[in-house]
Design an enzyme around this catalytic site. Structure first.
Site, PDB file in Angstrom:
ATOM      1  N   ASP A 190       0.848  -1.189   0.000  1.00 15.18           N
ATOM      2  CA  ASP A 190       0.000   0.000   0.000  1.00 15.18           C
ATOM      3  C   ASP A 190       0.883   1.238   0.000  1.00 15.18           C
ATOM      4  O   ASP A 190       2.017   1.221   0.492  1.00 15.18           O
ATOM      5  CB  ASP A 190      -0.902   0.010   1.239  1.00 15.18           C
ATOM      6  CG  ASP A 190      -2.135   0.876   1.066  1.00 15.18           C
ATOM      7  OD1 ASP A 190      -3.228   0.315   0.891  1.00 15.18           O
ATOM      8  OD2 ASP A 190      -2.003   2.119   1.084  1.00 15.18           O
ATOM      9  N   ASN A 217      -5.876  -5.008  -6.032  1.00 13.57           N
ATOM     10  CA  ASN A 217      -7.048  -4.343  -5.481  1.00 13.57           C
ATOM     11  C   ASN A 217      -6.947  -2.822  -5.466  1.00 13.57           C
ATOM     12  O   ASN A 217      -7.971  -2.143  -5.453  1.00 13.57           O
ATOM     13  CB  ASN A 217      -7.256  -4.862  -4.050  1.00 13.57           C
ATOM     14  CG  ASN A 217      -8.220  -4.022  -3.251  1.00 13.57           C
ATOM     15  OD1 ASN A 217      -9.428  -4.058  -3.473  1.00 13.57           O
ATOM     16  ND2 ASN A 217      -7.687  -3.236  -2.312  1.00 13.57           N
ATOM     17  N   TYR A 271     -13.042   6.195 -14.709  1.00 16.26           N
ATOM     18  CA  TYR A 271     -13.174   5.031 -13.839  1.00 16.26           C
ATOM     19  C   TYR A 271     -13.912   3.900 -14.554  1.00 16.26           C
ATOM     20  O   TYR A 271     -13.468   2.748 -14.545  1.00 16.26           O
ATOM     21  CB  TYR A 271     -13.912   5.418 -12.562  1.00 16.26           C
ATOM     22  CG  TYR A 271     -13.990   4.315 -11.537  1.00 16.26           C
ATOM     23  CD1 TYR A 271     -12.942   4.096 -10.652  1.00 16.26           C
ATOM     24  CD2 TYR A 271     -15.105   3.481 -11.453  1.00 16.26           C
ATOM     25  CE1 TYR A 271     -12.998   3.073  -9.718  1.00 16.26           C
ATOM     26  CE2 TYR A 271     -15.172   2.457 -10.519  1.00 16.26           C
ATOM     27  CZ  TYR A 271     -14.118   2.256  -9.648  1.00 16.26           C
ATOM     28  OH  TYR A 271     -14.172   1.245  -8.727  1.00 16.26           O
TER      29      TYR A 271
END
Length: 250
Positions: A39, A90, A156
């Protein structure tokens, strides 16, 4: 008692410090797996690693839009756990709502880089590492907006539609190498990020677009993701699994 589907297995979850990614990391560790928590928010990633235990996790600060960083992440996973059995791509971002012609060029590029190109970079380095070991499983996090449109979200929606196509092609390319690749399409999910950016009335309106009349919990997305990574899904590849509370059925 939970099945230990991931005992002696190790892998990567990107965007794992919070929300859906954190729920997936928790589920995989609970089922015996070891996980690299990747992350951009290293502090939050280390907090999750401390929660789950250093013997089960490792932390890697990752800018998913950087191909060099994605290559380094795979090398880190192999160096830490000596194997790469699974990966969950993800990490992603959204953007302010606006009509297509009003989107600034840099905003368009940023969403495409983070939500689409990053998954190509990830799989480019994950796949050879898994093929060398004789196979593995990858889940790419898409969205219900990979199947339908949403006004004001051209970048998106474009990235998630393209992600589904890329997932299917990758699954076909590497099926004979023992690699399964699928996509999950969450409906709208109750996460801290969503709750910070929307009012309670806006959240209620969004919930009403789902047949179950509520938002998903991150844990519900994690359950389907872990299934697709596990041997219980041994005949599942090249698919798109909506986890949407009936959103696409309405």
């Amino acid at each position: 008692m939970k099945m230990m589907d991931f005992k002696d297995k190790a892998g990567i979850v990107t965007g794992a410090a919070s929300g859906i990614g954190a729920a997936i990391a928790r589920e995989l560790v609970a089922q015996g797996g070891r996980v690299v928590i990747a992350d951009f928010d290293e502090e939050a990633a280390r907090a999750l690693s401390n929660e789950l235990g250093a013997e089960h996790t490792a932390v890697f600060r990752l800018d998913v839009s950087d191909p060099v960083a994605n290559e380094a992440l795979v090398a880190f996973a192999l160096g830490t756990f000596d194997r790469l059995d699974f990966a969950v791509n993800n990490a992603g971002i959204g953007a302010p709502s606006m009509k297509l012609a009003d989107i600034p060029l840099d905003s368009w590029s940023r969403v495409i880089d983070v939500d689409l190109n990053s998954v190509f970079y990830a799989m480019k380095y994950q796949i050879p590492a898994m093929v060398e070991r004789g196979g593995g499983a990858i889940v790419n996090m898409a969205s219900i907006l990979g199947a339908v449109g949403w006004a004001g979200s051209a970048a998106y929606v474009t990235s998630k539609h393209a992600l589904l196509g890329m997932t299917k092609v990758a699954a076909l390319d590497y099926a004979d190498a023992g690699l399964r690749i699928n996509a999950v399409g969450p409906g709208f999910v109750s996460t801290p990020a969503l709750e910070k950016t929307m009012t309670s009335s806006e959240i209620a309106s969004l919930a009403g677009k789902h047949a179950l009349n509520r938002l998903a919990r991150p844990e519900e997305i994690a359950m389907v993701t872990s299934f697709l990574l596990s041997e219980r899904a041994s005949f599942v590849t090249g698919t798109y699994y909506p986890v949407d509370g009936g959103y696409l059925a309405i």
